[in-house]
Write an enzyme that holds these catalytic residues in place. Structure first.
Site, short mmCIF file in Angstrom:
data_model
loop_
_atom_site.label_atom_id
_atom_site.label_comp_id
_atom_site.label_asym_id
_atom_site.label_seq_id
_atom_site.Cartn_x
_atom_site.Cartn_y
_atom_site.Cartn_z
N GLY A 89 0.15 -10.13 2.93
CA GLY A 89 -1.19 -9.55 3.08
C GLY A 89 -2.29 -10.36 2.44
O GLY A 89 -2.29 -11.61 2.44
N ILE A 90 -3.25 -9.67 1.86
CA ILE A 90 -4.42 -10.32 1.27
C ILE A 90 -4.00 -11.23 0.11
O ILE A 90 -4.51 -12.34 -0.03
CB ILE A 90 -5.43 -9.24 0.79
CG1 ILE A 90 -5.99 -8.49 2.00
CG2 ILE A 90 -6.56 -9.87 -0.03
CD1 ILE A 90 -6.87 -7.29 1.65
N GLY A 100 -1.87 -3.58 -4.93
CA GLY A 100 -2.46 -2.25 -4.78
C GLY A 100 -1.64 -1.42 -3.82
O GLY A 100 -0.93 -1.96 -2.97
N LEU A 149 -6.88 16.25 -1.57
CA LEU A 149 -6.60 16.70 -2.94
C LEU A 149 -5.81 18.01 -2.97
O LEU A 149 -4.89 18.15 -3.78
CB LEU A 149 -7.93 16.86 -3.71
CG LEU A 149 -7.79 17.21 -5.19
CD1 LEU A 149 -7.05 16.12 -5.97
CD2 LEU A 149 -9.16 17.46 -5.82
N ASN A 193 -3.53 18.96 -1.13
CA ASN A 193 -2.10 18.74 -0.81
C ASN A 193 -1.47 17.64 -1.67
O ASN A 193 -0.35 17.22 -1.39
CB ASN A 193 -1.95 18.32 0.66
CG ASN A 193 -2.44 19.39 1.60
OD1 ASN A 193 -2.25 20.57 1.33
ND2 ASN A 193 -3.10 18.99 2.67
N TYR A 250 -6.94 6.97 -4.56
CA TYR A 250 -7.25 5.56 -4.30
C TYR A 250 -8.72 5.27 -4.65
O TYR A 250 -9.04 4.27 -5.31
CB TYR A 250 -6.98 5.27 -2.83
CG TYR A 250 -7.11 3.83 -2.41
CD1 TYR A 250 -6.13 2.89 -2.72
CD2 TYR A 250 -8.22 3.40 -1.69
CE1 TYR A 250 -6.25 1.56 -2.32
CE2 TYR A 250 -8.34 2.08 -1.28
CZ TYR A 250 -7.35 1.17 -1.59
OH TYR A 250 -7.47 -0.14 -1.19
N LYS A 259 -10.07 2.59 -7.45
CA LYS A 259 -10.85 1.42 -7.09
C LYS A 259 -12.26 1.47 -7.70
O LYS A 259 -12.83 0.44 -8.04
CB LYS A 259 -10.92 1.26 -5.57
CG LYS A 259 -9.54 0.97 -4.94
CD LYS A 259 -8.94 -0.33 -5.46
CE LYS A 259 -7.71 -0.76 -4.70
NZ LYS A 259 -7.13 -2.02 -5.20
N THR A 308 -4.66 -6.07 8.17
CA THR A 308 -3.39 -6.30 7.47
C THR A 308 -2.38 -5.25 7.95
O THR A 308 -2.72 -4.37 8.74
CB THR A 308 -3.54 -6.12 5.94
OG1 THR A 308 -3.97 -4.78 5.70
CG2 THR A 308 -4.51 -7.10 5.33
#
Ligand code: NAD
Length: 435
Positions: free
Chosen positions: A208-209, A277, A284, A286, A340, A344, A376
């Protein structure tokens, strides 16, 4: 997952049909390659207001390949001397007649001054440049980008101008970048291999990245260390072998990850890229605690822990660079991503708070890249309609490629980028999400 819409709009019937239907018109972006290292065409240097910047020598070293003004590959508008609404009008007067002639995949870079807290007229019109830049970025089209750099010293901004005025910044638009007054790198820099003799560690680089970042830093001369979890060791080795580097199988969430990196690199480290990552999406209501803690642990806690440990051990040499990976989901928020988004946004907070201290105490800069929609495996797994929306909802009407994040990281890791510190730079084609 190939972007078929982008290929379709590159054909004559595709262009005709999508124009008639009022659909997005993405232009194929021209990215850096050994055959295409510079933008094609000339650079136009314009001024609004009474500037005191000594820009000409820097632009002479920096800009697109040829000096001929036709076609115009890039426009640099020096608006650092804009202090009131009357001189702000010179921004319009300078760009209005030329903006149409900027070539496809060309660049507009506006230079502004830091906002003066003691002069609210200057602060108002310098802030106005931000709205101007972002608005022009949204309307300019044809793969052209528009960015604002705030600076006081042209020499300190050279690496930034080189990046923005090159094919390397193809997917960076609508950004406001503050460049400090120094330090400028000592001695001459080989701009073809600026990282020669330096060691760079990239976390999550088996694919990936991260893989693209490792590849780009190796292209720039760095000896790369490809770190990934033990279960991805084979892929990490394959990447490292291809790039002439080494692999390090390590789960970055291990409590002693920083110490183990330092032990694996007794000669020290120059560039540390926090790229690893994960996502564990759920609304939220669930979301069980383990999905929250897994994401926070990989994306934020491990970045905090390893950064602290490596700085405390003196493992990062003076002149070192730390680049962490945020996300526009952290800046704008995203449904289903409270974990997430929190992680971040935390990365952005870490970068802004640590940057001045790390530079003062260790001579190390700390910045972040915030990718938008990047093609990606992560985004290929997104359901079709959400994926299409993610691709089109930006000024360039397409997704970015891992190499776009890698090129931005390489600029921040550049030895001449010492005056770029505490910045969170979005690599998102000017996504409509967030400011
Ligand atoms: P990816 O899933 O393809 O790659 C992530 C890599 O990190 C994998 O090789 C994985 O094994 C490794 N990794 C995960 N946990 C680890 C751990 N505990 N220790 C060591 N390595 C670990 O993801 P990607 O799309 O390449 O994303 C890279 C970074 O960019 C991530 O931080 C991601 O959040 C961020 N990002 C990606 C996008 C996008 O559109 N793809 C957008 C915004 C931000």
């Amino acid at each position: 997952m190939a972007d078929r819409y982008l290929s379709f709009t590159a054909t004559a019937p595709g262009r005709f049909l999508t124009r008639r239907l009022g659909l997005p018109q993405p232009a194929a972006l021209r990215r850096w390659s050994p055959e295409y290292p510079d933008l094609d065409g000339g650079l136009l240097h314009l001024t609004a207001g009474p500037s005191t910047l000594d820009l000409a020598p820097v632009l002479a070293r920096t800009g697109p390949g040829t000096r001929s003004p036709d076609p115009v590959a890039a426009v640099v508008l020096d608006a650092t001397g804009v202090r009131d609404v009357d001189t702000l009008a010179e921004v319009h007067a300078a760009l209005h007649p030329v903006v149409r002639s900027v070539a496809a995949s060309g660049r507009v870079v506006v230079l502004g001054a830091p906002l003066d807290p003691d002069d609210h007229h200057q602060a108002a019109v310098q802030q106005a440049l931000e709205g101007f830049t972002r608005s022009l970025g949204k309307e300019i089209g044809r793969g052209r980008t528009v960015n604002l750099v705030r600076l006081t010293d042209a020499a300190a901004a050279e690496s930034t101008l080189r990046f923005l005025l090159s094919p390397r910044s193809a997917y960076v638009s609508g950004q406001v970048i503050d460049v400090g007054a120094g330090p400028v790198a000592e001695g001459p820099i080989d701009h073809h291999r600026p990282l020669a003799g330096r060691t760079a560690l990239v976390t999550g680089a088996a694919r990936g990245i991260g893989e693209a970042v490792a590849e780009t830093l190796a292209r720039d001369g760095a000896r790369v260390v490809v770190l990934d979890v033990p279960r991805a060791e084979e892929d990490a080795r394959r990447v490292a072998e291809r790039l002439g580097g080494t692999a390090l199988a390590l789960d970055i969430t291990a409590a002693d990850a920083g110490e183990r990196i330092a032990a694996a690199l007794p000669g020290g480290l120059d560039v540390l890229i926090h790229n690893a990552g994960v996502t564990r999406d759920r609304r939220l209501v669930n979301m069980p605690a383990d999905r929250w803690s897994c994401v926070l642990d990989v994306n934020l806690a491990s970045v905090l822990r390893t950064t602290d440990a490596l700085l405390a051990e003196g493992a990062l040499r003076p002149g070192g660079r730390i680049v962490a990976t945020a996300s526009i989901a952290g800046l704008a928020g995203n449904a289903g991503q409270t974990n997430y988004g929190a992680s971040k946004a935390g990365v952005a907070g870490l970068v802004r708070a640590l940057a001045p201290r790390a530079l003062a105490e260790h001579g190390v800069t700390v910045n972040a890249v915030a990718p938008g929609f990047i093609e990606t495996r992560m985004t290929a797994a997104v359901p079709l309609f959400i994926r299409e929306a993610g691709r089109r909802m930006n000024s360039l009407a397409q997704g970015g490629l891992p190499v776009d994040v890698a090129e931005t990281t390489a600029w921040l890791a550049h030895p001449a980028s010492g005056a770029v510190n505490g910045q969170v730079v979005r690599v998102c084609g000017q996504s409509l999400l967030g400011a």
